[in-house]
Design a protein around this motif. Structure first.
Motif, PDB file in Angstrom:
ATOM      1  N   PHE A  27      -8.318 -21.713   8.154  1.00  0.00           N
ATOM      2  CA  PHE A  27      -8.918 -20.657   8.858  1.00  0.00           C
ATOM      3  C   PHE A  27     -10.040 -20.887   9.272  1.00  0.00           C
ATOM      4  N   VAL A  28     -10.511 -20.055  10.227  1.00  0.00           N
ATOM      5  CA  VAL A  28     -12.119 -20.204  10.677  1.00  0.00           C
ATOM      6  C   VAL A  28     -12.878 -18.884  10.552  1.00  0.00           C
ATOM      7  N   LEU A  29     -13.995 -19.113  10.035  1.00  0.00           N
ATOM      8  CA  LEU A  29     -15.004 -17.925   9.671  1.00  0.00           C
ATOM      9  C   LEU A  29     -16.330 -18.236  10.721  1.00  0.00           C
ATOM     10  N   GLY A  30     -16.732 -17.230  10.981  1.00  0.00           N
ATOM     11  CA  GLY A  30     -17.974 -17.066  11.548  1.00  0.00           C
ATOM     12  C   GLY A  30     -18.262 -15.972  12.360  1.00  0.00           C
ATOM     13  N   GLU A  31     -19.432 -15.925  12.912  1.00  0.00           N
ATOM     14  CA  GLU A  31     -19.782 -14.727  13.753  1.00  0.00           C
ATOM     15  C   GLU A  31     -19.562 -14.660  15.339  1.00  0.00           C
ATOM     16  N   GLY A  32     -18.664 -14.054  15.654  1.00  0.00           N
ATOM     17  CA  GLY A  32     -18.152 -13.996  17.052  1.00  0.00           C
ATOM     18  C   GLY A  32     -17.373 -15.111  17.492  1.00  0.00           C
ATOM     19  N   ILE A  33     -16.544 -15.567  16.533  1.00  0.00           N
ATOM     20  CA  ILE A  33     -15.680 -16.703  16.700  1.00  0.00           C
ATOM     21  C   ILE A  33     -14.089 -16.096  16.990  1.00  0.00           C
ATOM     22  N   GLY A  34     -13.824 -14.759  16.755  1.00  0.00           N
ATOM     23  CA  GLY A  34     -12.692 -14.205  16.798  1.00  0.00           C
ATOM     24  C   GLY A  34     -12.345 -14.005  18.402  1.00  0.00           C
ATOM     25  N   ILE A  35     -12.297 -12.419  18.366  1.00  0.00           N
ATOM     26  CA  ILE A  35     -11.850 -12.408  20.134  1.00  0.00           C
ATOM     27  C   ILE A  35     -12.879 -12.849  21.272  1.00  0.00           C
ATOM     28  N   ARG A  36     -14.052 -13.090  20.729  1.00  0.00           N
ATOM     29  CA  ARG A  36     -14.960 -13.702  21.791  1.00  0.00           C
ATOM     30  C   ARG A  36     -14.751 -15.076  22.030  1.00  0.00           C
ATOM     31  N   GLY A  37     -14.484 -15.836  21.070  1.00  0.00           N
ATOM     32  CA  GLY A  37     -13.904 -17.071  21.235  1.00  0.00           C
ATOM     33  C   GLY A  37     -15.406 -18.223  20.821  1.00  0.00           C
ATOM     34  N   ARG A  63     -24.625 -17.166   3.291  1.00  0.00           N
ATOM     35  CA  ARG A  63     -24.450 -17.428   2.121  1.00  0.00           C
ATOM     36  C   ARG A  63     -23.209 -16.945   1.133  1.00  0.00           C
ATOM     37  N   GLY A  64     -22.709 -15.628   1.986  1.00  0.00           N
ATOM     38  CA  GLY A  64     -21.666 -15.024   1.533  1.00  0.00           C
ATOM     39  C   GLY A  64     -20.347 -15.677   1.934  1.00  0.00           C
ATOM     40  N   PHE A  65     -20.361 -16.094   3.009  1.00  0.00           N
ATOM     41  CA  PHE A  65     -18.941 -16.508   3.588  1.00  0.00           C
ATOM     42  C   PHE A  65     -18.813 -17.922   3.275  1.00  0.00           C
ATOM     43  N   VAL A  66     -19.992 -18.697   2.948  1.00  0.00           N
ATOM     44  CA  VAL A  66     -19.782 -20.129   2.530  1.00  0.00           C
ATOM     45  C   VAL A  66     -19.291 -20.081   1.143  1.00  0.00           C
ATOM     46  N   GLY A  67     -20.081 -19.002   0.327  1.00  0.00           N
ATOM     47  CA  GLY A  67     -19.265 -19.039  -1.259  1.00  0.00           C
ATOM     48  C   GLY A  67     -17.983 -18.555  -1.055  1.00  0.00           C
ATOM     49  N   LEU A  68     -17.466 -17.725  -0.221  1.00  0.00           N
ATOM     50  CA  LEU A  68     -16.090 -17.232   0.014  1.00  0.00           C
ATOM     51  C   LEU A  68     -15.312 -18.545   0.366  1.00  0.00           C
ATOM     52  N   CYS A  69     -15.689 -19.217   1.321  1.00  0.00           N
ATOM     53  CA  CYS A  69     -14.926 -20.782   1.505  1.00  0.00           C
ATOM     54  C   CYS A  69     -14.925 -21.724   0.285  1.00  0.00           C
ATOM     55  N   THR A  70     -15.812 -21.705  -0.581  1.00  0.00           N
ATOM     56  CA  THR A  70     -15.607 -22.301  -1.745  1.00  0.00           C
ATOM     57  C   THR A  70     -14.687 -22.136  -2.354  1.00  0.00           C
ATOM     58  N   GLY A  71     -14.375 -20.805  -2.799  1.00  0.00           N
ATOM     59  CA  GLY A  71     -13.315 -20.274  -3.505  1.00  0.00           C
ATOM     60  C   GLY A  71     -12.039 -20.382  -2.780  1.00  0.00           C
ATOM     61  N   ALA A  72     -11.888 -20.403  -1.588  1.00  0.00           N
ATOM     62  CA  ALA A  72     -10.729 -20.473  -0.710  1.00  0.00           C
ATOM     63  C   ALA A  72     -10.259 -21.882  -0.684  1.00  0.00           C
ATOM     64  N   ALA A  73     -11.100 -22.907  -0.734  1.00  0.00           N
ATOM     65  CA  ALA A  73     -10.963 -24.130  -0.863  1.00  0.00           C
ATOM     66  C   ALA A  73     -10.345 -24.806  -2.256  1.00  0.00           C
ATOM     67  N   MET A  74     -10.922 -24.149  -3.279  1.00  0.00           N
ATOM     68  CA  MET A  74     -10.420 -24.350  -4.499  1.00  0.00           C
ATOM     69  C   MET A  74      -9.048 -23.690  -4.730  1.00  0.00           C
ATOM     70  N   VAL A  81     -15.983 -23.303   8.662  1.00  0.00           N
ATOM     71  CA  VAL A  81     -17.248 -22.315   8.701  1.00  0.00           C
ATOM     72  C   VAL A  81     -17.866 -22.809  10.130  1.00  0.00           C
ATOM     73  N   ASP A  82     -17.854 -21.819  11.108  1.00  0.00           N
ATOM     74  CA  ASP A  82     -18.286 -22.093  12.462  1.00  0.00           C
ATOM     75  C   ASP A  82     -19.786 -21.376  12.452  1.00  0.00           C
ATOM     76  N   ARG A 118     -19.220 -26.491  10.668  1.00  0.00           N
ATOM     77  CA  ARG A 118     -19.625 -27.005  12.009  1.00  0.00           C
ATOM     78  C   ARG A 118     -20.792 -26.164  12.811  1.00  0.00           C
ATOM     79  N   GLY A 119     -21.443 -26.693  13.446  1.00  0.00           N
ATOM     80  CA  GLY A 119     -22.567 -26.014  14.120  1.00  0.00           C
ATOM     81  C   GLY A 119     -23.237 -26.564  15.172  1.00  0.00           C
ATOM     82  N   CYS A 120     -23.882 -26.075  15.942  1.00  0.00           N
ATOM     83  CA  CYS A 120     -24.710 -26.812  16.918  1.00  0.00           C
ATOM     84  C   CYS A 120     -26.314 -27.208  16.455  1.00  0.00           C
TER      85      CYS A 120
END
Lengths: 327, 323
Positions: A27-37, A63-74, A81-82, A118-120
């Motif tokens: 799954f992908v998390l990020g700001e504006g990565i949903g319907i906006r693409g 910080r919050g969603f990277v921490g969330l991804c930590t627990g998700a990966a575990m 993370v985009d 990932r990121g620019c």
């Protein structure tokens, strides 16, 4: 293999879409990565295919969603993370460095940490100092990360596909000047192993290890230099961790001269590391001191002439090669 | 709520196991057998016990620097805990962690942490996994009042709520973040009230009353399993030993305050209420007491007899493998 010409972003997006089709835990998390693409079209069209749980727009809380991804990966999923601009990763460095990078080690390998970050990166377009960073030397310095810096559409697709099968945390860094670069890319899914540099151009006089946007800049001046009698060999490491030192050492054995060209900062940077390793393992092959060409060690200014002044230019690459060739 | 006798005795057993183990670890620290930090859970046993009684091995607990009690309550054997603090290869983290880095994913103990706050986010992430995989597992974060003023609390509770994640946040409000009083760290010290502001289920309970914790956690875990989203339970409790073994414990709190909380000891109070109610006999409790003493002695023997880690493995498992 069927190949056609697409750009860097489209190539990376194909790898992501193929992986998400193959692996329902991505799954992908990020700001504006949903319907906006995605601000950089990194997820364009995927929301319609995979839905809101797998293309999750987040509050602005890196910080919050990277921490969330930590627990998700575990717990058995594979987060992506985009960050949009990689500068935003700095708000999550504690979660990355103290948590994500250490958990495989602390558990003796009982947990895997398949997190793709990932990121620019990079300077350009008047993005100014909070949207222009690279910062990859920070992550190369920390045990636990894979750091990927692709420069072509073909490599972007193959390396992202590898990243989405890798059980380690991977930073996948896309330079904003390369996003619209087009190139031939197979339609099929394929993987490029980490730790294998690409020999972009063969030469005999000077080796240039170029990182990210310095690869096309360097290649662009090679013909001119050849006309002057300077034969340049260009190496794109493609991944900085792991780093393919073997390819670099073989080249230096042939040319005896090495320039590392990198837009990111010089002190304790990738060039410093490569220089130290060549000194340790290939000192007798060197006919001249290893040279570095880096972006100016300063925050990134906005105004066009100031911005241009901090980035290594093609002229500077050519001049650095000439100086080295003349040693 | 009628709780079966077996469950009551199990709650008692877990609390006594934590207490006896912590007392042993304190002795081992004083003796120099434990070389690093050692944060005990003495006084707070009812919280981990009451919550973890509702959890399965495949539920994921994320904890703090004060995590021995969570590990034991989640099912880490005392021998694996003691061996970890002794730095032995048989420790639950293979000797790589010590007191603050206890990992036993086999029983859903997904780690304690030396950094305040990340456990809140990681439990939220476990909830994200479980929701995505459409299981009925639950992510649980234990944290102190010190974490409540950290950004992770805000960010984690917010995300868990907007996405209805199956997460239980357990705040062990022991009134001090290390040695800084909660009342000096926050204008609003009503943790449950603050949590409710994010829109999740939140309540405060007496954290020294194991049945109060057990009841609240049971409802919260059931709600999470059924897709009802996250909850927070503020457990008001107290640690009666110093922040860490060997630390000076004066200046920031009074002996009268410590004594008043010792008088509210969660294990003694629970035992007395069970006896008063006639739910169990004194012999039932004595049997457990004796068994736990033996268990902790065995744990120490196991740890003492265990090998040191092989130094040639020091850089193993940084990466999963070659790619």
């Amino acid at each position: 293999m069927a190949a056609r010409e697409i750009n860097f972003t489209e190539a990376a997006r194909e790898a992501l879409a193929a992986a998400m089709t193959r692996d329902p835990t991505i799954f992908v998390l990020g700001e504006g990565i949903g319907i906006r693409g995605g601000n950089f079209n990194t997820t364009l069209g995927l929301f319609e295919r995979f839905g809101p749980r797998r293309l999750r727009d987040t509050p602005i809380c890196e910080r919050g969603f990277v921490g969330l991804c930590t627990g998700a990966a575990m717990t058995g999923t594979r987060p992506v993370v985009d960050f949009m601009f990689i500068d935003f990763i700095l708000d999550s460095v504690g979660e990355l460095t103290n948590q994500i990078a250490k958990i495989q080690y602390m558990t003796g390998g009982r947990l895997k940490m398949p997190v793709l970050l990932r990121g620019c990166v990079g300077i350009g377009g008047g993005a100014a100092t909070h949207h222009s960073g690279s910062y990859y030397p920070l992550f190369v310095n920390v045990p636990g990360f894979r750091v990927v810096v692709p420069t072509t559409p073909y490599d972007a697709k193959g390396l992202l596909s590898t990243a989405l099968r890798c059980d380690d945390p991977v930073l996948f860094l896309e330079h904003k000047s390369l996003l619209n670069v087009r190139g031939e890319v197979p339609e099929e899914d394929y993987q490029i192993p980490f730790g294998q540099a690409r020999l972009c151009r063969q030469g005999t006089g000077v080796t240039v290890v170029a990182i990210g946007p310095l690869v096309p800049k360097c290649l662009a001046v090679c013909d001119t230099l050849a006309a002057e009698g300077i034969s340049v060999e260009v190496i794109d490491p493609r991944t900085l961790a792991p780093l393919d030192m073997d390819t670099i050492l073989v080249s230096v054995r042939k040319t005896g001269k090495l320039l590392v060209a990198d837009e990111s900062f010089g002190p304790c940077g990738v060039g410093a590391e490569i220089a130290a390793q060549v000194m340790a393992q290939g000192f007798d092959d060197l006919a001249a001191p290893v040279r570095r060409l880096n972006g100016v060690h300063t925050p990134t200014p906005y105004s066009p002439p100031l911005e241009a002044a901090v980035v290594p230019s093609m002229d500077q690459v050519a001049a650095a090669v000439r100086d080295l060739a003349a040693e | 709520m009628t709780i079966p006798k077996d469950t009551l005795l199990s709650l008692y057993r877990t609390m006594v196991r934590i207490r006896r183990c912590e007392e042993q670890l304190a002795r081992s620290y004083a003796a120099g057998t434990i070389t690093g930090a050692c944060h005990t859970y003495v006084g707070e046993e009812a919280v981990a016990t009451g919550v973890c009684a509702h959890l399965r091995d495949d539920d994921a607990v994320f904890s703090t620097h004060r995590g021995h009690g969570h590990a034991l309550a989640k099912g880490v054997p005392p021998g694996a805990l003691v061996a970890e603090l002794f730095g032995r290869a048989t420790g639950c983290s293979g000797g790589r962690g010590g007191s603050m880095h206890l990992f036993s994913p086999e029983v859903g103990m997904m780690g304690t942490s030396g950094i305040v706050g990340p456990c809140i986010l990681q439990a939220t992430g476990a909830g994200y996994s479980f929701q995505l995989k459409e299981t009925d597992q639950v992510g649980v974060a234990f944290f102190g009042d010190g974490a409540v003023n950290n950004g992770a609390f805000h960010e984690g509770l917010n995300m868990a709520t907007i996405w209805d994640l199956p997460v239980l946040f357990v705040c062990e409000n022991n009134m001090y973040a290390t040695e800084i009083a909660f009342k000096d760290s926050a204008r609003n010290t009503d943790v449950a009230g603050r949590a409710a502001g994010y829109g999740l289920h939140a309540e405060a309970v007496d954290g020294n009353d194991v049945l109060a914790v057990y009841e609240a956690a049971g409802a919260a875990v059931a709600r999470a399993r059924q897709g009802g989203g996250p909850s927070l339970i503020e457990c008001r409790t107290y640690r009666t030993r110093p922040h860490a073994e060997g630390m000076r414990d004066g200046g920031y709190r009074s002996q009268e305050e410590i004594d008043s909380w010792k008088a509210r000891d969660p294990i003694s109070a629970f035992a007395q209420s069970l006896l008063d109610d006639g739910a169990v006999t004194a012999a039932d409790l004595q049997t457990i007491d004796a068994a736990i003493v033996a268990e902790i002695q065995e744990a120490v023997v196991f740890a003492t007899d265990s090998p040191w880690p092989d130094a040639t493995t020091v850089a193993d498992h940084i990466y999963a493998g070659t790619v």
